[in-house]
Design an enzyme around this catalytic site. Structure first.
Site, PDB file in Angstrom:
ATOM      1  N   GLY A   1       4.475  -4.713  -1.920  1.00  0.00           N
ATOM      2  CA  GLY A   1       5.183  -4.450  -0.675  1.00  0.00           C
ATOM      3  C   GLY A   1       4.481  -4.973   0.554  1.00  0.00           C
TER       4      GLY A   1
ATOM      5  CG  HIS B   1       4.808 -10.913  -0.617  1.00  0.00           C
ATOM      6  ND1 HIS B   1       4.186 -10.291   0.445  1.00  0.00           N
ATOM      7  CD2 HIS B   1       4.065 -10.607  -1.718  1.00  0.00           C
ATOM      8  CE1 HIS B   1       3.132  -9.635   0.014  1.00  0.00           C
ATOM      9  NE2 HIS B   1       3.028  -9.813  -1.289  1.00  0.00           N
TER      10      HIS B   1
ATOM     11  CE  LYS C   1      -3.820 -13.466  -0.105  1.00  0.00           C
ATOM     12  NZ  LYS C   1      -5.054 -12.658  -0.293  1.00  0.00           N
TER      13      LYS C   1
ATOM     14  CD  GLN D   1      -2.454 -10.551  -9.184  1.00  0.00           C
ATOM     15  OE1 GLN D   1      -2.705  -9.395  -8.915  1.00  0.00           O
ATOM     16  NE2 GLN D   1      -1.599 -11.278  -8.466  1.00  0.00           N
TER      17      GLN D   1
END
Length: 282
Positions: free
Chosen positions: A32, A38, A150, A154
């Site tokens: 969020g 995003h 970024k 991950q």
């Protein structure tokens, strides 16, 4: 019309109908407080799939005890607006109790790749990430899932998890989105004071300088790391966590710049920890 769904049964029922109609599904997992980075993921998904789902869930199990879970920025109305403008069809916004009901005991962990870079500084972080992403992939069962580079570590970790667990989904990496001054866009940038934000420009400045050195023929990682450190250390507000050059696929440190390398760093400005990186192929 953008739909917002908050529980697992309802999202599964919704998706059952869409998959029965042979719709191709894209998933953009987020915590969020959506921004242009995003939005770029959502737009890419909207271009490549029939239906785009944005998950909005601040995942408690990927935060350490002294990290910023309780103050992590949240603004669902803003998230709905950004998602709608970028072309999303459904927002999945579950509660922590919905994702981890009482008695929850199951975790997913990728070894080795999670023990370096941010994993070394944030023990348990990636176990939380891989667990929540595996749950989201099981719930949504998308054809494609989108991650911004970024957080390159991950992406590498999730890609490995998907390969190792034979998950039927394509992991799509998307480029870093930067502000006009070069700072990588992040939800945490809101916590920076004006002086800290100015100091944080040293991150992209140092990475662009490192890229220039490599393109000019420099192959010694130590010289490149020293240059990055020198640039960032000029900022008194900067507190360096790590600066490393690793193989992009294995995340192992390299003794010479060759192939595809990831130059990654994490630096604190006040209480705000920022990450940034650049990927260079030689």
């Amino acid at each position: 019309m953008l739909k917002t769904i908050t529980n697992i049964k309802d999202i599964k029922d919704e998706l059952k109908q869409l998959k029965f109609s042979n719709k191709i599904i894209g998933l953009v997992p987020t915590m969020g407080f959506l921004h242009e980075g995003h939005a770029s993921l959502i737009k890419t998904s909207a271009c490549q799939n029939d239906i785009t789902i944005v998950s909005i869930f601040v995942n408690p199990i990927q935060f350490g005890p002294n990290e910023d879970y309780n103050i992590y920025p949240r603004d669902l109305q803003r998230d709905i607006t950004v998602s709608q403008n970028a072309g999303a069809d459904i927002i999945f916004n579950p509660s922590a109790n919905e994702m981890y009901p009482e008695g929850y005991k199951t975790y997913v962990e990728v070894k080795e790749l999670t023990e370096v870079l941010c994993g070394r500084s944030r023990p348990g972080h990636f176990k939380g990430v891989t667990t929540v992403v595996s749950k989201l992939l099981n719930i949504v069962q998308p054809d494609r899932v989108y991650f911004g580079l970024k957080d390159a570590q991950q992406y590498v970790v999730i890609k490995k998890m998907v390969e190792d667990l034979n998950m039927n989904v394509k992991v799509v990496p998307c480029p870093i989105v930067r502000d006009i001054d070069g700072l990588a866009i992040s939800s945490r940038n809101i916590f920076l004071s004006s002086d800290e934000r100015k100091a944080a420009l040293s991150l992209s400045k140092s990475l662009f300088e490192a890229e220039k050195m490599i393109k000019s023929g420099e192959k010694d990682p130590e010289k490149i790391i020293k240059k990055i450190k020198d640039i960032i250390s000029q900022e008194k507000l900067a507190n360096i966590d790590y600066i490393e050059i690793v193989n992009f696929d294995t995340l192992k440190t390299v003794d010479k710049i060759r192939g595809k390398v990831l130059i990654a760093l994490a630096v604190k400005f006040g209480n705000t920890r920022l990450i940034d990186n650049i990927i260079v192929e030689v």
